[in-house]
Design a protein around this motif. Structure first.
Motif, PDB file in Angstrom:
ATOM      1  N   THR A 136       0.814  -1.217   0.000  1.00  0.00           N
ATOM      2  CA  THR A 136       0.000   0.000   0.000  1.00  0.00           C
ATOM      3  C   THR A 136       0.843   1.260   0.000  1.00  0.00           C
ATOM      4  O   THR A 136       0.480   2.264  -0.613  1.00  0.00           O
ATOM      5  CB  THR A 136      -0.924   0.024   1.228  1.00  0.00           C
ATOM      6  N   HIS A 137       1.934   1.256   0.735  1.00  0.00           N
ATOM      7  CA  HIS A 137       2.842   2.399   0.866  1.00  0.00           C
ATOM      8  C   HIS A 137       4.259   1.846   0.969  1.00  0.00           C
ATOM      9  O   HIS A 137       4.462   0.740   1.477  1.00  0.00           O
ATOM     10  CB  HIS A 137       2.545   3.226   2.118  1.00  0.00           C
ATOM     11  N   LEU A 138       5.225   2.632   0.521  1.00  0.00           N
ATOM     12  CA  LEU A 138       6.603   2.154   0.472  1.00  0.00           C
ATOM     13  C   LEU A 138       7.551   3.243   0.960  1.00  0.00           C
ATOM     14  O   LEU A 138       7.397   4.416   0.615  1.00  0.00           O
ATOM     15  CB  LEU A 138       6.955   1.765  -0.964  1.00  0.00           C
ATOM     16  N   ALA A 139       8.528   2.846   1.774  1.00  0.00           N
ATOM     17  CA  ALA A 139       9.591   3.761   2.209  1.00  0.00           C
ATOM     18  C   ALA A 139      10.934   3.087   2.009  1.00  0.00           C
ATOM     19  O   ALA A 139      11.105   1.907   2.345  1.00  0.00           O
ATOM     20  CB  ALA A 139       9.417   4.156   3.668  1.00  0.00           C
ATOM     21  N   ARG A 242       8.340  -0.162 -16.150  1.00  0.00           N
ATOM     22  CA  ARG A 242       7.634  -0.456 -14.904  1.00  0.00           C
ATOM     23  C   ARG A 242       8.032   0.557 -13.834  1.00  0.00           C
ATOM     24  O   ARG A 242       9.195   0.928 -13.713  1.00  0.00           O
ATOM     25  CB  ARG A 242       7.948  -1.866 -14.418  1.00  0.00           C
ATOM     26  N   ARG A 243       7.037   0.986 -13.046  1.00  0.00           N
ATOM     27  CA  ARG A 243       7.266   2.009 -12.035  1.00  0.00           C
ATOM     28  C   ARG A 243       6.553   1.638 -10.749  1.00  0.00           C
ATOM     29  O   ARG A 243       5.648   0.795 -10.737  1.00  0.00           O
ATOM     30  CB  ARG A 243       6.758   3.373 -12.531  1.00  0.00           C
ATOM     31  N   LEU A 244       6.960   2.267  -9.678  1.00  0.00           N
ATOM     32  CA  LEU A 244       6.295   2.111  -8.395  1.00  0.00           C
ATOM     33  C   LEU A 244       5.044   2.978  -8.407  1.00  0.00           C
ATOM     34  O   LEU A 244       5.123   4.187  -8.658  1.00  0.00           O
ATOM     35  CB  LEU A 244       7.222   2.528  -7.262  1.00  0.00           C
ATOM     36  N   THR A 245       3.909   2.380  -8.136  1.00  0.00           N
ATOM     37  CA  THR A 245       2.640   3.093  -8.236  1.00  0.00           C
ATOM     38  C   THR A 245       2.078   3.515  -6.889  1.00  0.00           C
ATOM     39  O   THR A 245       1.174   4.354  -6.838  1.00  0.00           O
ATOM     40  CB  THR A 245       1.606   2.209  -8.952  1.00  0.00           C
ATOM     41  N   MET A 246       2.596   2.958  -5.805  1.00  0.00           N
ATOM     42  CA  MET A 246       2.124   3.330  -4.474  1.00  0.00           C
ATOM     43  C   MET A 246       2.868   4.557  -3.966  1.00  0.00           C
ATOM     44  O   MET A 246       3.930   4.891  -4.479  1.00  0.00           O
ATOM     45  CB  MET A 246       2.315   2.149  -3.500  1.00  0.00           C
ATOM     46  N   ALA A 264      17.219  12.730  -6.033  1.00  0.00           N
ATOM     47  CA  ALA A 264      15.768  12.831  -6.202  1.00  0.00           C
ATOM     48  C   ALA A 264      15.365  12.491  -7.630  1.00  0.00           C
ATOM     49  O   ALA A 264      14.352  11.816  -7.864  1.00  0.00           O
ATOM     50  CB  ALA A 264      15.282  14.224  -5.819  1.00  0.00           C
ATOM     51  N   ALA A 265      16.171  12.917  -8.604  1.00  0.00           N
ATOM     52  CA  ALA A 265      15.867  12.607 -10.006  1.00  0.00           C
ATOM     53  C   ALA A 265      15.960  11.113 -10.268  1.00  0.00           C
ATOM     54  O   ALA A 265      15.163  10.559 -11.042  1.00  0.00           O
ATOM     55  CB  ALA A 265      16.813  13.371 -10.922  1.00  0.00           C
ATOM     56  N   VAL A 266      16.939  10.456  -9.629  1.00  0.00           N
ATOM     57  CA  VAL A 266      17.055   8.999  -9.772  1.00  0.00           C
ATOM     58  C   VAL A 266      15.769   8.324  -9.334  1.00  0.00           C
ATOM     59  O   VAL A 266      15.230   7.445 -10.023  1.00  0.00           O
ATOM     60  CB  VAL A 266      18.251   8.472  -8.955  1.00  0.00           C
ATOM     61  N   TRP A 267      15.248   8.746  -8.190  1.00  0.00           N
ATOM     62  CA  TRP A 267      14.035   8.109  -7.671  1.00  0.00           C
ATOM     63  C   TRP A 267      12.796   8.500  -8.462  1.00  0.00           C
ATOM     64  O   TRP A 267      11.880   7.682  -8.619  1.00  0.00           O
ATOM     65  CB  TRP A 267      13.875   8.446  -6.187  1.00  0.00           C
ATOM     66  N   ARG A 268      12.756   9.731  -8.988  1.00  0.00           N
ATOM     67  CA  ARG A 268      11.590  10.137  -9.784  1.00  0.00           C
ATOM     68  C   ARG A 268      11.440   9.283 -11.028  1.00  0.00           C
ATOM     69  O   ARG A 268      10.325   9.100 -11.539  1.00  0.00           O
ATOM     70  CB  ARG A 268      11.706  11.616 -10.176  1.00  0.00           C
ATOM     71  N   ALA A 269      12.542   8.743 -11.515  1.00  0.00           N
ATOM     72  CA  ALA A 269      12.473   7.886 -12.693  1.00  0.00           C
ATOM     73  C   ALA A 269      11.759   6.570 -12.416  1.00  0.00           C
ATOM     74  O   ALA A 269      11.354   5.869 -13.349  1.00  0.00           O
ATOM     75  CB  ALA A 269      13.886   7.614 -13.218  1.00  0.00           C
ATOM     76  N   TRP A 270      11.581   6.251 -11.127  1.00  0.00           N
ATOM     77  CA  TRP A 270      10.949   4.984 -10.759  1.00  0.00           C
ATOM     78  C   TRP A 270       9.561   5.142 -10.144  1.00  0.00           C
ATOM     79  O   TRP A 270       8.841   4.152 -10.026  1.00  0.00           O
ATOM     80  CB  TRP A 270      11.828   4.240  -9.746  1.00  0.00           C
ATOM     81  N   ALA A 271       9.207   6.321  -9.687  1.00  0.00           N
ATOM     82  CA  ALA A 271       8.026   6.452  -8.834  1.00  0.00           C
ATOM     83  C   ALA A 271       7.065   7.520  -9.336  1.00  0.00           C
ATOM     84  O   ALA A 271       7.483   8.606  -9.757  1.00  0.00           O
ATOM     85  CB  ALA A 271       8.450   6.779  -7.403  1.00  0.00           C
ATOM     86  N   ASP A 272       5.774   7.205  -9.266  1.00  0.00           N
ATOM     87  CA  ASP A 272       4.738   8.157  -9.655  1.00  0.00           C
ATOM     88  C   ASP A 272       4.407   9.135  -8.526  1.00  0.00           C
ATOM     89  O   ASP A 272       4.012  10.264  -8.779  1.00  0.00           O
ATOM     90  CB  ASP A 272       3.457   7.403 -10.048  1.00  0.00           C
ATOM     91  N   ASP A 273       4.534   8.693  -7.281  1.00  0.00           N
ATOM     92  CA  ASP A 273       4.119   9.496  -6.122  1.00  0.00           C
ATOM     93  C   ASP A 273       5.266   9.478  -5.116  1.00  0.00           C
ATOM     94  O   ASP A 273       5.320   8.635  -4.225  1.00  0.00           O
ATOM     95  CB  ASP A 273       2.836   8.913  -5.524  1.00  0.00           C
ATOM     96  N   LEU A 274       6.199  10.423  -5.278  1.00  0.00           N
ATOM     97  CA  LEU A 274       7.449  10.406  -4.508  1.00  0.00           C
ATOM     98  C   LEU A 274       7.550  11.588  -3.564  1.00  0.00           C
ATOM     99  O   LEU A 274       7.319  12.735  -3.949  1.00  0.00           O
ATOM    100  CB  LEU A 274       8.643  10.434  -5.464  1.00  0.00           C
ATOM    101  N   GLU A 275       7.936  11.302  -2.329  1.00  0.00           N
ATOM    102  CA  GLU A 275       8.392  12.318  -1.375  1.00  0.00           C
ATOM    103  C   GLU A 275       9.846  11.996  -1.072  1.00  0.00           C
ATOM    104  O   GLU A 275      10.146  10.979  -0.420  1.00  0.00           O
ATOM    105  CB  GLU A 275       7.559  12.260  -0.096  1.00  0.00           C
ATOM    106  N   LEU A 300       3.830   9.215   5.618  1.00  0.00           N
ATOM    107  CA  LEU A 300       3.671   8.381   4.432  1.00  0.00           C
ATOM    108  C   LEU A 300       2.347   7.621   4.479  1.00  0.00           C
ATOM    109  O   LEU A 300       1.596   7.594   3.485  1.00  0.00           O
ATOM    110  CB  LEU A 300       4.842   7.391   4.331  1.00  0.00           C
ATOM    111  N   LEU A 301       2.058   7.015   5.610  1.00  0.00           N
ATOM    112  CA  LEU A 301       0.851   6.196   5.725  1.00  0.00           C
ATOM    113  C   LEU A 301      -0.429   7.032   5.618  1.00  0.00           C
ATOM    114  O   LEU A 301      -1.494   6.502   5.303  1.00  0.00           O
ATOM    115  CB  LEU A 301       0.860   5.429   7.052  1.00  0.00           C
ATOM    116  N   ALA A 302      -0.309   8.333   5.863  1.00  0.00           N
ATOM    117  CA  ALA A 302      -1.467   9.213   5.750  1.00  0.00           C
ATOM    118  C   ALA A 302      -1.715   9.669   4.306  1.00  0.00           C
ATOM    119  O   ALA A 302      -2.757  10.253   4.013  1.00  0.00           O
ATOM    120  CB  ALA A 302      -1.278  10.449   6.641  1.00  0.00           C
ATOM    121  N   ARG A 303      -0.769   9.411   3.412  1.00  0.00           N
ATOM    122  CA  ARG A 303      -0.934   9.824   2.003  1.00  0.00           C
ATOM    123  C   ARG A 303      -1.897   8.898   1.287  1.00  0.00           C
ATOM    124  O   ARG A 303      -1.928   7.706   1.552  1.00  0.00           O
ATOM    125  CB  ARG A 303       0.424   9.831   1.303  1.00  0.00           C
TER     126      ARG A 303
END
Length: 303
Positions: A136-139, A242-246, A264-275, A300-303
């Motif tokens: 559901t959520h990932l950190a 393929r990307r992380l959707t959670m 941050a750019a490295v992670w944005r390449a993998w994730a749709d919803d990134l903090e 995170l869990l509140a998002r």
């Protein structure tokens, strides 16, 4: 079993043929699984887990090959002509991620939030890609995806990751070298990476070293897989888009400034919803700043 997290029940849970994981469980509410890093065990989450167990079901396993969990032999092909010695499927992050999904299901949770640090973050990353319906959520704390990690390690700055290259070598030499002085080897990282050495008290440090000393072959196999099969899996996913959707939270030190890349750019390449947050703690942030890490996970869990 050694040191325990106070207030947590301990269970031994079968997750695959011949493999059971040691897991500490406490609390009630929505489930959250916390995965440890190197050179640690589930004990690294002791403060954060106790905090989060006030309103969540918290599950802290030792990863396959670590701590009190089973340590199956690596199914390593030693045909070095094809470099296939790196393809240890028993310790691929895909296999280790499947362990965690099986663990959660065995404990009654088909869907759960997942947070990982260091090696555990690589397992969590793979779980998010392979099992999006379950997570559901990932950190991910203080790590880069495996493929990106190898991409940014270059020149003299790569010396900081000497252990990555050592444990990527064919079976035999790395295991013998590390087993010859395990406390020196594993203790080196506990000392070097700690922003606040007092965050890992003597009894916890001893527990980490005891656990690592008993797990040299499986720890090396975990790292060896990240120089082979894990790269292949990441590259295939990147090529397929393929990307992380959670919702994803990434907390890490300012590696980009040191190694010359935009984390941050490295992670944005993998994730749709990134903090993505750069933090001022040492590597062992769950032990150095547990209140901050617990707060970030609650956000995170509140998002």
């Amino acid at each position: 079993m050694g040191l325990l997290i106070p207030g947590f029940d301990y269970r031994r849970v079968p997750v695959a043929d011949g493999v059971s994981l040691n897991a500490a469980v406490a609390g009630s509410g929505s489930p959250l699984v916390l995965l440890h890093g190197f050179p640690q065990t589930h004990l690294m989450w002791r403060h954060v887990a106790a905090d989060l167990a006030a309103d969540h079901t918290v599950i802290c396993p030792d990863l396959r090959g670590y701590g009190a969990s089973d340590k199956p032999a690596a199914d390593t092909n030693t045909d070095t002509d094809t470099d296939s010695y790196t393809d240890s499927a028993a310790y691929s992050k895909r296999t280790m991620a499947a362990d965690i999904v099986a663990l959660a299901r065995a404990l009654g949770h088909d869907r759960f939030a997942l947070a990982g640090h260091d090696r555990g973050a690589l397992v969590a990353f793979r779980a998010g890609l392979d099992h999006p319906a379950a997570i559901t959520h990932l950190a991910c704390l203080d790590v880069l995806p495996t493929l990106d990690m190898w991409d940014v390690m270059r020149g003299t700055t790569a010396a900081v990751g000497f252990h990555l290259y050592l444990m990527a070598q064919p079976p035999g030499l790395p295991e013998r070298m590390i087993a010859a002085c395990p406390d020196d080897f594993f203790g080196h990282f506990l000392d070097l990476w700690a922003g606040d050495p007092g965050a890992i008290p003597a009894e916890v440090r001893t527990a980490y070293l005891d656990a690592c000393r008993a797990a040299v072959p499986s720890i090396v196999a975990d790292y060896r897989a990240s120089a082979g099969v894990d790269v292949d899996h990441d590259r295939a996913d990147r090529d397929a888009g393929r990307r992380l959707t959670m919702p994803l939270t990434v907390l890490q030190q300012d590696w980009g400034a040191a190694l010359g890349y935009d984390a941050a750019a490295v992670w944005r390449a993998w994730a749709d919803d990134l903090e993505h947050r750069t933090v001022g703690y040492g590597h062992f942030m769950a032990e150095e700043a547990p209140a901050d890490i617990a707060k970030a996970l609650r956000e995170l869990l509140a998002r």
